[in-house]
Scaffold this motif. Structure first.
Motif, short mmCIF file in Angstrom:
data_model
loop_
_atom_site.label_atom_id
_atom_site.label_comp_id
_atom_site.label_asym_id
_atom_site.label_seq_id
_atom_site.Cartn_x
_atom_site.Cartn_y
_atom_site.Cartn_z
N SER A 1 31.93 101.47 73.73
CA SER A 1 32.96 100.45 73.53
C SER A 1 34.27 100.81 74.21
O SER A 1 35.10 99.94 74.45
CB SER A 1 33.19 100.21 72.04
OG SER A 1 33.89 101.30 71.46
N ARG A 2 34.48 102.09 74.53
CA ARG A 2 35.72 102.54 75.15
C ARG A 2 35.64 102.61 76.68
O ARG A 2 36.66 102.84 77.33
CB ARG A 2 36.09 103.92 74.59
CG ARG A 2 36.51 103.84 73.14
CD ARG A 2 36.63 105.17 72.44
NE ARG A 2 37.20 106.23 73.24
CZ ARG A 2 37.07 107.52 72.95
NH1 ARG A 2 36.41 107.89 71.88
NH2 ARG A 2 37.60 108.43 73.72
N LEU A 3 34.46 102.43 77.25
CA LEU A 3 34.34 102.49 78.70
C LEU A 3 35.15 101.36 79.34
O LEU A 3 35.28 100.28 78.77
CB LEU A 3 32.87 102.37 79.12
CG LEU A 3 31.98 103.55 78.77
CD1 LEU A 3 30.52 103.23 79.09
CD2 LEU A 3 32.42 104.83 79.48
N VAL A 4 35.67 101.61 80.53
CA VAL A 4 36.47 100.62 81.23
C VAL A 4 35.65 99.36 81.50
O VAL A 4 36.10 98.25 81.29
CB VAL A 4 37.03 101.19 82.55
CG1 VAL A 4 37.67 100.10 83.40
CG2 VAL A 4 38.02 102.30 82.27
N ARG B 1 47.42 94.13 81.13
CA ARG B 1 47.16 94.23 79.68
C ARG B 1 47.29 92.87 79.01
O ARG B 1 46.49 92.50 78.16
CB ARG B 1 48.11 95.23 79.03
CG ARG B 1 47.74 96.66 79.25
CD ARG B 1 48.65 97.59 78.51
NE ARG B 1 48.23 98.96 78.71
CZ ARG B 1 49.04 100.00 78.72
NH1 ARG B 1 50.34 99.83 78.52
NH2 ARG B 1 48.58 101.21 78.92
N GLU B 2 48.34 92.15 79.39
CA GLU B 2 48.56 90.82 78.81
C GLU B 2 47.42 89.88 79.17
O GLU B 2 46.97 89.09 78.34
CB GLU B 2 49.90 90.26 79.32
CG GLU B 2 50.28 88.94 78.72
CD GLU B 2 50.59 88.98 77.24
OE1 GLU B 2 50.44 87.93 76.58
OE2 GLU B 2 50.97 90.05 76.72
N ALA B 3 46.94 89.95 80.40
CA ALA B 3 45.83 89.09 80.82
C ALA B 3 44.55 89.40 80.05
O ALA B 3 43.78 88.51 79.73
CB ALA B 3 45.59 89.24 82.33
N ARG B 4 44.33 90.68 79.74
CA ARG B 4 43.11 91.10 79.01
C ARG B 4 43.20 90.85 77.52
O ARG B 4 42.18 90.70 76.86
CB ARG B 4 42.91 92.62 79.19
CG ARG B 4 42.11 93.05 80.31
CD ARG B 4 41.71 94.52 80.20
NE ARG B 4 42.68 95.42 79.62
CZ ARG B 4 43.61 96.08 80.31
NH1 ARG B 4 43.71 95.92 81.60
NH2 ARG B 4 44.44 96.89 79.71
N GLN B 5 44.38 90.83 76.98
CA GLN B 5 44.60 90.86 75.53
C GLN B 5 43.73 89.88 74.74
O GLN B 5 43.10 90.29 73.77
CB GLN B 5 46.10 90.66 75.24
CG GLN B 5 46.51 90.89 73.81
CD GLN B 5 46.36 89.65 72.98
OE1 GLN B 5 46.50 88.52 73.46
NE2 GLN B 5 46.02 89.83 71.72
N PRO B 6 43.64 88.61 75.11
CA PRO B 6 42.82 87.71 74.27
C PRO B 6 41.32 87.97 74.38
O PRO B 6 40.55 87.43 73.60
CB PRO B 6 43.15 86.31 74.79
CG PRO B 6 43.95 86.47 76.02
CD PRO B 6 44.34 87.90 76.17
N GLU C 1 39.92 91.18 74.46
CA GLU C 1 39.56 92.52 74.01
C GLU C 1 39.67 92.63 72.51
O GLU C 1 40.56 92.01 71.91
CB GLU C 1 40.50 93.57 74.64
CG GLU C 1 39.95 94.13 75.89
CD GLU C 1 40.74 95.31 76.44
OE1 GLU C 1 40.10 96.08 77.14
OE2 GLU C 1 41.93 95.44 76.21
N PRO C 2 38.81 93.45 71.92
CA PRO C 2 38.95 93.68 70.48
C PRO C 2 40.31 94.31 70.21
O PRO C 2 40.84 95.05 71.03
CB PRO C 2 37.83 94.67 70.15
CG PRO C 2 36.99 94.80 71.36
CD PRO C 2 37.73 94.20 72.52
N SER C 3 40.87 94.02 69.05
CA SER C 3 42.21 94.53 68.72
C SER C 3 42.24 96.05 68.58
O SER C 3 43.27 96.66 68.72
CB SER C 3 42.73 93.88 67.44
OG SER C 3 41.85 94.17 66.37
#
Length: 160
Positions: free
Chosen positions: A69-72, A146-151, A153-155
């Motif tokens: 779950s942490r892999l890029v 980061r902002e583009a990915r935010q919605p 990605e899991p919190s």
């Protein structure tokens, strides 16, 4: 109307599409440097990323699914990815006696040594990729990505 006043032809369906395709093209151009670098060490970018994440948790180990779950980027077959690292002696697997279904992995001294050997090459690679940008531009780029990915990605995402 001069040549400069002509409306731009519509090459994209939307601004979002243009942004996405620019991200994709940028990734394609930048990954060439990594493929060459990782090839010299007989690693894939995902294997390197797994080693990098396991180094952060060293001397501890982590459950396989937590590492996945942490892999890029998603690893469709985390078991095969880890099998190759185990075969090279770069990581070790451990099954808990009280729950054989939980597999934990940790980096070995050989894995730590490989990462240490790669450090200067990794730094040079990243300089070739993005060294032409200022520190301020890099910080802005990081924040925007980061902002583009935010919605999406899991919190609790902790891939860094």
């Amino acid at each position: 109307m001069s040549g400069h006043d002509k409306p731009r032809s519509r090459r994209f369906d939307s601004l979002a599409q243009e942004a996405f395709l620019n991200l994709w093209r940028t990734y394609d151009r930048l990954r060439v440097h990594e493929e060459e670098l990782f090839g010299r060490y007989e690693l894939t970018p995902q294997q390197y990323n797994a080693l990098r994440l396991l180094r952060r948790d060293h001397p501890g180990n982590v459950p396989t699914l937590a590492l996945a779950s942490r892999l890029v980027s998603r690893a469709p077959d985390i078991t095969r990815l880890l099998d190759r690292l185990v075969e090279r002696g770069l990581i070790a697997r451990e099954r808990r006696a009280d729950n054989r279904r939980v597999v934990r992995v940790g980096i070995t001294p050989a894995g730590l040594e490989l990462l240490k050997t790669m450090e200067a090459d990794i730094k040079r690679c990243h300089e070739r990729q993005l060294g032409h940008l200022s520190q301020e531009q890099l910080q802005q780029l990081i924040a925007m990505l980061r902002e583009a990915r935010q919605p999406h990605e899991p919190s609790d995402s902790t891939w860094l």
